[in-house]
Design a protein around this motif. Structure first.
Motif, mmCIF file in Angstrom:
data_model
loop_
_atom_site.group_PDB
_atom_site.id
_atom_site.type_symbol
_atom_site.label_atom_id
_atom_site.label_comp_id
_atom_site.label_asym_id
_atom_site.label_seq_id
_atom_site.Cartn_x
_atom_site.Cartn_y
_atom_site.Cartn_z
ATOM 1 N N TRP A 44 0.849 -1.182 0.000
ATOM 2 C CA TRP A 44 0.000 0.000 0.000
ATOM 3 C C TRP A 44 0.883 1.229 0.000
ATOM 4 C CZ3 TRP A 44 -4.779 -0.153 -1.358
ATOM 5 C CH2 TRP A 44 -5.504 -1.337 -1.181
ATOM 6 N N GLU A 45 0.577 2.170 -0.879
ATOM 7 C CA GLU A 45 1.354 3.404 -1.017
ATOM 8 C C GLU A 45 0.431 4.601 -0.813
ATOM 9 O OE1 GLU A 45 4.563 3.345 -1.399
ATOM 10 O OE2 GLU A 45 4.930 1.303 -2.093
ATOM 11 N N ASP A 46 1.029 5.721 -0.414
ATOM 12 C CA ASP A 46 0.293 6.963 -0.228
ATOM 13 C C ASP A 46 0.270 7.766 -1.523
ATOM 14 O OD1 ASP A 46 0.185 6.282 2.478
ATOM 15 O OD2 ASP A 46 1.844 7.610 3.021
ATOM 16 N N ILE A 47 -0.718 8.636 -1.623
ATOM 17 C CA ILE A 47 -0.739 9.644 -2.680
ATOM 18 C C ILE A 47 -0.571 10.996 -1.995
ATOM 19 C CG2 ILE A 47 -2.098 10.783 -4.476
ATOM 20 C CD1 ILE A 47 -3.389 8.090 -5.070
ATOM 21 N N VAL A 48 0.433 11.745 -2.455
ATOM 22 C CA VAL A 48 0.748 13.050 -1.880
ATOM 23 C C VAL A 48 0.036 14.124 -2.702
ATOM 24 C CG1 VAL A 48 2.602 14.664 -1.305
ATOM 25 C CG2 VAL A 48 3.004 12.189 -1.127
ATOM 26 N N HIS A 49 -0.652 15.025 -2.026
ATOM 27 C CA HIS A 49 -1.334 16.146 -2.665
ATOM 28 C C HIS A 49 -0.463 17.383 -2.487
ATOM 29 C CE1 HIS A 49 -5.123 13.843 -3.009
ATOM 30 N NE2 HIS A 49 -4.643 13.256 -1.932
ATOM 31 N N MET A 50 -0.204 18.074 -3.586
ATOM 32 C CA MET A 50 0.639 19.264 -3.550
ATOM 33 C C MET A 50 -0.075 20.398 -4.259
ATOM 34 S SD MET A 50 4.360 17.518 -4.351
ATOM 35 C CE MET A 50 5.346 18.793 -3.534
ATOM 36 N N GLY A 51 0.260 21.627 -3.882
ATOM 37 C CA GLY A 51 -0.372 22.775 -4.513
ATOM 38 C C GLY A 51 0.585 23.944 -4.601
ATOM 39 N N LEU A 52 0.278 24.824 -5.536
ATOM 40 C CA LEU A 52 1.050 26.040 -5.753
ATOM 41 C C LEU A 52 0.060 27.185 -5.919
ATOM 42 C CD1 LEU A 52 3.793 27.459 -6.369
ATOM 43 C CD2 LEU A 52 3.458 26.791 -8.762
ATOM 44 N N LEU A 53 0.214 28.217 -5.099
ATOM 45 C CA LEU A 53 -0.648 29.389 -5.179
ATOM 46 C C LEU A 53 0.009 30.453 -6.053
ATOM 47 C CD1 LEU A 53 -1.696 29.694 -1.421
ATOM 48 C CD2 LEU A 53 -2.906 28.520 -3.284
ATOM 49 N N HIS A 54 -0.817 31.314 -6.612
ATOM 50 C CA HIS A 54 -0.324 32.364 -7.501
ATOM 51 C C HIS A 54 0.771 33.201 -6.842
ATOM 52 C CE1 HIS A 54 -0.432 36.227 -9.740
ATOM 53 N NE2 HIS A 54 -0.501 35.398 -10.767
ATOM 54 N N ASN A 55 0.558 33.638 -5.602
ATOM 55 C CA ASN A 55 1.574 34.466 -4.933
ATOM 56 C C ASN A 55 2.866 33.686 -4.682
ATOM 57 O OD1 ASN A 55 0.214 32.986 -2.887
ATOM 58 N ND2 ASN A 55 0.915 34.415 -1.334
ATOM 59 N N GLU A 56 2.781 32.379 -4.445
ATOM 60 C CA GLU A 56 3.981 31.561 -4.279
ATOM 61 C C GLU A 56 4.714 31.414 -5.600
ATOM 62 O OE1 GLU A 56 2.243 28.691 -0.728
ATOM 63 O OE2 GLU A 56 1.977 28.086 -2.826
ATOM 64 N N TYR A 57 3.969 31.277 -6.675
ATOM 65 C CA TYR A 57 4.550 31.196 -8.013
ATOM 66 C C TYR A 57 5.372 32.450 -8.322
ATOM 67 C CZ TYR A 57 4.415 32.121 -13.059
ATOM 68 O OH TYR A 57 4.737 32.475 -14.350
ATOM 69 N N LEU A 58 4.868 33.600 -7.930
ATOM 70 C CA LEU A 58 5.575 34.861 -8.180
ATOM 71 C C LEU A 58 6.881 34.951 -7.397
ATOM 72 C CD1 LEU A 58 2.552 37.344 -8.157
ATOM 73 C CD2 LEU A 58 3.793 36.462 -10.154
#
Length: 177
Positions: free
Chosen positions: A161-175
């Motif tokens: 059994w393996e995990d699925i990692v959820h990741m995100g990038l916000l507009h201000n972080e992108y800048l």
């Protein structure tokens, strides 16, 4: 059409069905990205390309082409685009194994992320990655993505059994990247 020094991203077309079919049925390619690892018939792939990759209003899909040799090497997409809340999920597959480990995935995603934030004016781009895919996780972190959560033991691979990692990038972080 979008480009960088080494790559061009162009919209998926009907002419890409057989190429995409070869990637979609290559278990080495799909091992780290496709939860089901199913094999697909050419007709199933044709229907998927026509109805999801080309015609869907909630996704935008692009073939990644290496400029120097004009060779299609993969696919990247924004899926589940929610224009009202300015969110989307991104996915990428480098289908041509000769191009693995050379930074093409990172470069292609950077083009897609630029488009998401600068052209589509999205607020957030997310992704899901299998926990055993350390190279991809490091690449996403370099692009500015942050871990947002884990779906514990939601993927069964090679008897584990393996995990699925959820990741995100916000507009201000992108800048800031």
């Amino acid at each position: 059409m979008f480009s960088s020094n080494r790559l061009v991203l162009r919209k998926v077309s009907q002419d890409d069905v057989e190429l995409y079919h070869s990637w979609r049925n290559d278990m080495d390619v799909m091992y780290t990205t496709n939860p089901s690892l199913d094999l697909y018939s050419l007709e199933e792939t044709r229907s998927f390309v026509e109805n999801i990759l080309i015609s869907s209003e909630s996704s935008k899909s692009y073939i990644i082409t290496q400029k120097e040799n004009d060779i299609a090497i993969g696919i990247t997409s924004l899926i589940n685009i929610d224009y009202k809340n300015r969110n989307a999920e991104c996915i990428i597959d480098i289908g041509e194994k000769d191009y693995w480990g050379q930074g093409y995935g990172s470069e292609a995603l950077q083009i897609l992320i630029n488009y998401a934030f600068l052209e589509l004016n999205l607020h957030r781009v997310s992704l899901r990655v299998f926990s055993f895919n350390d190279k991809a996780i490091k690449m996403y972190e370099k692009l500015g993505f942050k871990e947002e959560g884990i779906s514990r033991e939601s993927l069964f691979r090679n008897g584990n059994w393996e995990d699925i990692v959820h990741m995100g990038l916000l507009h201000n972080e992108y800048l800031e990247v």
